[in-house]
Structure formats: structure tokens, C-alpha cells
Scaffold this motif. Structure first.
Motif, PDB file in Angstrom:
ATOM      1  N   SER A  94     -22.263  73.514   6.057  1.00 52.01           N
ATOM      2  CA  SER A  94     -22.175  72.334   5.311  1.00 52.01           C
ATOM      3  C   SER A  94     -23.103  71.434   6.043  1.00 52.01           C
ATOM      4  CB  SER A  94     -20.837  71.885   5.733  1.00 52.01           C
ATOM      5  OG  SER A  94     -19.809  72.735   5.406  1.00 52.01           O
ATOM      6  N   SER A  95     -23.870  70.827   5.073  1.00 56.39           N
ATOM      7  CA  SER A  95     -25.137  70.013   5.691  1.00 56.39           C
ATOM      8  C   SER A  95     -25.214  68.689   4.890  1.00 56.39           C
ATOM      9  CB  SER A  95     -26.692  70.829   5.406  1.00 56.39           C
ATOM     10  OG  SER A  95     -26.290  70.943   3.985  1.00 56.39           O
ATOM     11  N   CYS A  96     -25.660  67.620   5.656  1.00 57.13           N
ATOM     12  CA  CYS A  96     -25.697  66.422   5.127  1.00 57.13           C
ATOM     13  C   CYS A  96     -27.203  65.857   5.536  1.00 57.13           C
ATOM     14  CB  CYS A  96     -24.786  65.634   5.736  1.00 57.13           C
ATOM     15  SG  CYS A  96     -25.163  63.634   5.198  1.00 57.13           S
ATOM     16  N   PRO A  97     -28.020  65.968   4.656  1.00 61.54           N
ATOM     17  CA  PRO A  97     -29.582  65.303   4.892  1.00 61.54           C
ATOM     18  C   PRO A  97     -28.950  63.792   4.719  1.00 61.54           C
ATOM     19  CG  PRO A  97     -29.423  66.790   3.021  1.00 61.54           C
ATOM     20  CD  PRO A  97     -28.114  66.576   3.322  1.00 61.54           C
ATOM     21  N   TYR A  98     -29.639  63.107   5.999  1.00 56.88           N
ATOM     22  CA  TYR A  98     -29.347  61.632   5.883  1.00 56.88           C
ATOM     23  C   TYR A  98     -30.541  60.774   5.857  1.00 56.88           C
ATOM     24  CZ  TYR A  98     -30.321  62.188  10.839  1.00 56.88           C
ATOM     25  OH  TYR A  98     -30.951  62.181  12.133  1.00 56.88           O
ATOM     26  N   ASP A  99     -30.418  59.649   5.586  1.00 55.26           N
ATOM     27  CA  ASP A  99     -31.339  58.534   5.303  1.00 55.26           C
ATOM     28  C   ASP A  99     -30.728  57.306   5.910  1.00 55.26           C
ATOM     29  OD1 ASP A  99     -33.293  56.599   5.037  1.00 55.26           O
ATOM     30  OD2 ASP A  99     -33.947  57.389   3.336  1.00 55.26           O
TER      31      ASP A  99
ATOM     32  N   ARG B  46     -27.137  57.284  18.332  1.00 54.51           N
ATOM     33  CA  ARG B  46     -28.335  56.446  18.008  1.00 54.51           C
ATOM     34  C   ARG B  46     -29.421  57.139  18.022  1.00 54.51           C
ATOM     35  NH1 ARG B  46     -27.168  51.053  16.478  1.00 54.51           N
ATOM     36  NH2 ARG B  46     -25.557  50.411  17.706  1.00 54.51           N
ATOM     37  N   THR B  47     -30.262  56.948  17.002  1.00 54.37           N
ATOM     38  CA  THR B  47     -31.541  57.679  16.786  1.00 54.37           C
ATOM     39  C   THR B  47     -32.790  56.787  16.545  1.00 54.37           C
ATOM     40  OG1 THR B  47     -32.613  59.482  15.467  1.00 54.37           O
ATOM     41  CG2 THR B  47     -31.121  57.951  14.271  1.00 54.37           C
ATOM     42  N   ASN B  48     -34.031  57.007  16.808  1.00 56.78           N
ATOM     43  CA  ASN B  48     -35.240  56.431  16.330  1.00 56.78           C
ATOM     44  C   ASN B  48     -35.665  56.816  15.040  1.00 56.78           C
ATOM     45  OD1 ASN B  48     -35.122  55.137  18.952  1.00 56.78           O
ATOM     46  ND2 ASN B  48     -36.007  56.743  19.775  1.00 56.78           N
ATOM     47  N   HIS B  49     -35.006  57.543  14.332  1.00 54.03           N
ATOM     48  CA  HIS B  49     -35.625  58.033  13.213  1.00 54.03           C
ATOM     49  C   HIS B  49     -34.575  57.677  12.035  1.00 54.03           C
ATOM     50  CE1 HIS B  49     -38.961  60.688  15.020  1.00 54.03           C
ATOM     51  NE2 HIS B  49     -37.726  60.947  15.923  1.00 54.03           N
ATOM     52  N   ASP B  50     -35.273  57.519  10.845  1.00 57.21           N
ATOM     53  CA  ASP B  50     -34.472  57.206   9.736  1.00 57.21           C
ATOM     54  C   ASP B  50     -33.751  58.504   9.030  1.00 57.21           C
ATOM     55  OD1 ASP B  50     -34.520  54.482   9.570  1.00 57.21           O
ATOM     56  OD2 ASP B  50     -36.419  54.487   8.230  1.00 57.21           O
ATOM     57  N   LYS B  51     -34.639  59.470   9.017  1.00 51.82           N
ATOM     58  CA  LYS B  51     -34.305  60.778   8.420  1.00 51.82           C
ATOM     59  C   LYS B  51     -33.989  61.778   9.390  1.00 51.82           C
ATOM     60  CE  LYS B  51     -36.500  59.643   4.181  1.00 51.82           C
ATOM     61  NZ  LYS B  51     -37.431  59.948   3.232  1.00 51.82           N
ATOM     62  N   GLY B  52     -32.911  62.858   8.938  1.00 52.05           N
ATOM     63  CA  GLY B  52     -32.643  63.875   9.598  1.00 52.05           C
ATOM     64  C   GLY B  52     -31.754  64.905   8.778  1.00 52.05           C
TER      65      GLY B  52
END
Length: 175
Positions: free
Chosen positions: A69-74, A136-142
Motif C-alpha cells: 500500500s503506498s501514499c505518495p505525499y506532498d 519531521r522531514t526537510n523535503h516536501d515530497k516522498g
């Protein structure tokens, strides 16, 4: 020897710049390809893919005994809530990858003690609900990826309803 010094320095500089560019650029390109392949349900939405077959391999070397199951995020518009419902008696894991393909969070069903859990994925500085478990992340996408281990591919039918309880969605009111 002097005739080789200039080309040697130029070659070293070119090799260094090329290597640095590859190290910096390639992971982001790979993440964009992965988001495109896994984003069947759209961005910031969980999609529950079919089992991998030789003809359908959305990720490199998928395991035929795992349901993905996947969730590409922005996160550019705000944080994301990821809710995971483990399937009783089955190994499962949530892995969150940032835009540079680095793993920034992992939890499996054993660490979750078989109980449903929620994590809020947010950029540094984005407001999150009080008391939430925050990644927390430093990237908008993943990509957030859930893997569910099957003993036999035929059992996906009876486990699919529980698997589909896992979701991701934008946090509507972080405060």
C-alpha cells in the motif's frame, strides 16, 4: 610532465562535478519515478496495489509475498496524517521515504504491538496537532509504503479489507 598537469586537473574537476551532480540529482529523479508508478490513487492518498506479478512490478524487485500500500505525499500545503491498521498475526511495516530516497521512519507490527497507530508527517516548522507522534522531514515530497507479508498470495482476498483500513490524508486543522 607539465603537458599533462593541466588536463589532469581539468579531468579531476570534471569527474568531481559529474560525481557530485549524480549523487545529488539521481535520488530525486528516482523518487519522482517511484511516485509516478505508485501514485495510482493520487498524491496524499493511500492506494492499495495488486500483488506483484512478472508483468506488473511497480517497484524494483517487488516481493511476490508482500502486499504493498503506498501514499505518495506532498507536504507543500501542510502536514499529512498516516493511519496504519496492522493485520492481526501478520508481519507488516510502514516505511517513510523522503524526496532524496532516504528512509526517515520505520515501524513494524511488533513495535506497534499489533495496534493501529497514527503518525503525522510534516516539514520542519509546520504546525501539527498537540500530542501527535510527529515525523519531521526537510523535503516536501516522498512516499509512505506499507508492506504486508502473506503466507500465500491467495489469502489477499480475506486480508484486503483490514489492509484497506490504513490511510493517509492531509491534516485539516493542525492546531
Amino acid at each position: 610532465m607539465r603537458n599533462w598537469f593541466g588536463p589532469l586537473i581539468a579531468g579531476t574537476i570534471l569527474a568531481t562535478v559529474t560525481a557530485w551532480t549524480a549523487i545529488v540529482v539521481i535520488p530525486y529523479g528516482l523518487m519522482n519515478v517511484a511516485m509516478e508508478r505508485l501514485g495510482q490513487g493520487g498524491v496524499n492518498r493511500m492506494s492499495h496495489g495488486n500483488l506483484a506479478t512478472p508483468a506488473r512490478q511497480p517497484v524494483v524487485r517487488p516481493s511476490p509475498d508482500l502486499a504493498y500500500s503506498s501514499c505518495p505525499y506532498d507536504l507543500s500545503d501542510g502536514p499529512l496524517a498516516i493511519d496504519v491498521t496492522p493485520v492481526d498475526g501478520r508481519y507488516s511495516s510502514l516505511s517513510i521515504f523522503d524526496g532524496a530516497t532516504d528512509v526517515i521512519f520505520v515501524r513494524n507490527d511488533i513495535e506497534a504491538e499489533g495496534k493501529p497507530y497514527r503518525v503525522i508527517l510534516a516539514r520542519n516548522g509546520q504546525p501539527v496537532p498537540p500530542g501527535a507522534e510527529v515525523v519531521r522531514t526537510n523535503h516536501d515530497k516522498g512516499i509512505a509504503l506499507i508492506r504486508l507479508l502473506l503466507q500465500d498470495p491467495s489469502e489477499i482476498g480475506k486480508l484486503d479489507a483490514v489492509r484497506r483500513q490504513s490511510s493517509c490524508a492531509p491534516v485539516t486543522n493542525p492546531n
